[in-house]
Design a protein around this motif. Structure first.
Motif, mmCIF file in Angstrom:
data_model
loop_
_atom_site.group_PDB
_atom_site.id
_atom_site.type_symbol
_atom_site.label_atom_id
_atom_site.label_comp_id
_atom_site.label_asym_id
_atom_site.label_seq_id
_atom_site.Cartn_x
_atom_site.Cartn_y
_atom_site.Cartn_z
ATOM 1 N N CYS A 141 6.262 7.259 14.972
ATOM 2 C CA CYS A 141 6.539 5.844 14.702
ATOM 3 C C CYS A 141 5.307 4.962 14.932
ATOM 4 N N LEU A 142 4.635 5.157 16.075
ATOM 5 C CA LEU A 142 3.545 4.270 16.459
ATOM 6 C C LEU A 142 2.241 4.551 15.723
ATOM 7 N N PHE A 143 2.044 5.812 15.311
ATOM 8 C CA PHE A 143 0.760 6.167 14.708
ATOM 9 C C PHE A 143 0.888 6.700 13.280
ATOM 10 N N PHE A 144 2.054 6.483 12.675
ATOM 11 C CA PHE A 144 2.195 6.781 11.250
ATOM 12 C C PHE A 144 3.043 5.732 10.544
ATOM 13 N N ALA A 145 4.313 5.628 10.940
ATOM 14 C CA ALA A 145 5.227 4.715 10.238
ATOM 15 C C ALA A 145 4.800 3.252 10.397
ATOM 16 N N PHE A 146 4.520 2.833 11.628
ATOM 17 C CA PHE A 146 4.139 1.439 11.871
ATOM 18 C C PHE A 146 2.795 1.094 11.236
ATOM 19 N N PRO A 147 1.743 1.916 11.397
ATOM 20 C CA PRO A 147 0.489 1.626 10.689
ATOM 21 C C PRO A 147 0.652 1.598 9.170
ATOM 22 N N LEU A 148 1.484 2.496 8.628
ATOM 23 C CA LEU A 148 1.719 2.502 7.185
ATOM 24 C C LEU A 148 2.362 1.196 6.741
ATOM 25 N N LEU A 149 3.344 0.710 7.518
ATOM 26 C CA LEU A 149 3.997 -0.560 7.202
ATOM 27 C C LEU A 149 2.994 -1.709 7.248
ATOM 28 N N ILE A 150 2.138 -1.729 8.273
ATOM 29 C CA ILE A 150 1.110 -2.779 8.383
ATOM 30 C C ILE A 150 0.195 -2.761 7.170
ATOM 31 N N MET A 151 -0.232 -1.564 6.760
ATOM 32 C CA MET A 151 -1.147 -1.451 5.636
ATOM 33 C C MET A 151 -0.493 -1.881 4.325
ATOM 34 N N VAL A 152 0.777 -1.530 4.135
ATOM 35 C CA VAL A 152 1.486 -1.952 2.925
ATOM 36 C C VAL A 152 1.541 -3.477 2.852
ATOM 37 N N VAL A 153 1.851 -4.118 3.989
ATOM 38 C CA VAL A 153 1.920 -5.584 4.027
ATOM 39 C C VAL A 153 0.548 -6.201 3.786
ATOM 40 N N LEU A 154 -0.475 -5.681 4.485
ATOM 41 C CA LEU A 154 -1.823 -6.250 4.358
ATOM 42 C C LEU A 154 -2.364 -6.095 2.941
ATOM 43 N N TYR A 155 -2.277 -4.896 2.397
ATOM 44 C CA TYR A 155 -2.826 -4.676 1.059
ATOM 45 C C TYR A 155 -1.987 -5.352 -0.014
ATOM 46 N N GLY A 156 -0.682 -5.498 0.248
ATOM 47 C CA GLY A 156 0.146 -6.274 -0.670
ATOM 48 C C GLY A 156 -0.282 -7.732 -0.715
ATOM 49 N N ARG A 157 -0.541 -8.308 0.471
ATOM 50 C CA ARG A 157 -1.025 -9.689 0.532
ATOM 51 C C ARG A 157 -2.389 -9.830 -0.130
ATOM 52 N N MET A 158 -3.258 -8.846 0.099
ATOM 53 C CA MET A 158 -4.584 -8.883 -0.517
ATOM 54 C C MET A 158 -4.484 -8.808 -2.043
ATOM 55 N N GLY A 159 -3.619 -7.926 -2.531
ATOM 56 C CA GLY A 159 -3.436 -7.811 -3.980
ATOM 57 C C GLY A 159 -2.935 -9.098 -4.598
ATOM 58 N N MET A 160 -1.983 -9.744 -3.937
ATOM 59 C CA MET A 160 -1.458 -11.015 -4.437
ATOM 60 C C MET A 160 -2.532 -12.093 -4.427
ATOM 61 N N GLN A 161 -3.356 -12.108 -3.375
ATOM 62 C CA GLN A 161 -4.426 -13.107 -3.274
ATOM 63 C C GLN A 161 -5.464 -12.907 -4.374
#
Length: 228
Positions: free
Chosen positions: A124-144
């Protein structure tokens, strides 16, 4: 890496002693954690550079990345300590007498500590949660990026540019593909590693466990090093 390579020549019995067994568990686990956290860290740096460039500029300097890297290693080493604590030298047992087969000694942590879901927390802490963070960050970057390029293209059309909008669109698509590739590569490289752990933990009684685990172990091990 040297220890992993040495297993091709001598795997059983394990004869390097319990202290090295625990150190090996600590370093192996911590190095995988710091690899994941580093990917998340540079993803956040990209996010700041694209979405908040002025904020990133105010934090520029050598001390900041040095502190971040040092912090990642400290967090990774502390998070890996439980694996070192509970890793032991184990033996196969001779069924008729339940005696340990000394020549079968190996270094491993075969199950979760009682009442402490260590492997699940690691996933959870070193796969699922980092993956979720990256999806959100790169999604925001793509939209920007998409929003900015659309505005730039509109200005180009207003100023009579013909080739500008098409080149901007191609550039935008290339950048977005690159951002998506980071997330996809992260998932492909680390999902088998954690899937193999959870499979061993929960599906050892499954009739196809040995076959699936053998293939998954090999694939996960290969991708583990590719991810670096």
């Amino acid at each position: 890496m040297p220890y992993e390579i040495s297993l091709f020549w001598h795997q059983y019995p394990y004869n390097l002693g319990l202290p090295f067994c625990k150190i090996r568990a600590l370093i192996s686990e911590a190095s995988s954690y710091v690899s994941v956290l580093t990917i998340v860290a540079f993803s956040m740096e990209r996010f700041l550079a694209i979405c908040h460039p002025l904020h990133l500029y105010t934090m520029s300097g050598l001390q900041r990345p040095v502190r971040i890297i040092a912090g990642l290693w400290v967090v990774s080493l502390l998070s890996a300590v439980p694996f070192a604590v509970f890793t032991e030298i184990d033996y196969l047992v001779y069924p008729p007498t339940n005696e340990k087969i000394l020549d079968s000694a190996f270094c491993a942590m075969l199950s979760n500590p009682k009442g402490f879901p260590l492997w699940e927390l690691s996933t959870c802490l070193f796969f699922a949660f980092p993956l979720l963070i990256m999806v959100v960050l790169y999604g925001r970057m793509g939209m920007q990026i998409r929003s900015r390029t659309q505005r730039t293209a509109e200005l180009g059309v207003r100023n009579g540019s013909v080739n500008g909008p098409s080149r901007i669109s191609q550039s935008r698509k290339a950048i977005i593909r690159m951002l998506a590739a980071v997330v996809i590569t992260f998932f492909v490289c680390w999902a088998p590693f954690h899937a193999q752990r959870l499979l061993y933990l929960y599906a050892r009684d499954w009739e196809h466990f040995n076959t699936v685990n053998t293939w998954l172990f090999s694939v996960a091990g290969w991708l583990y090093y590719v991810s670096w």
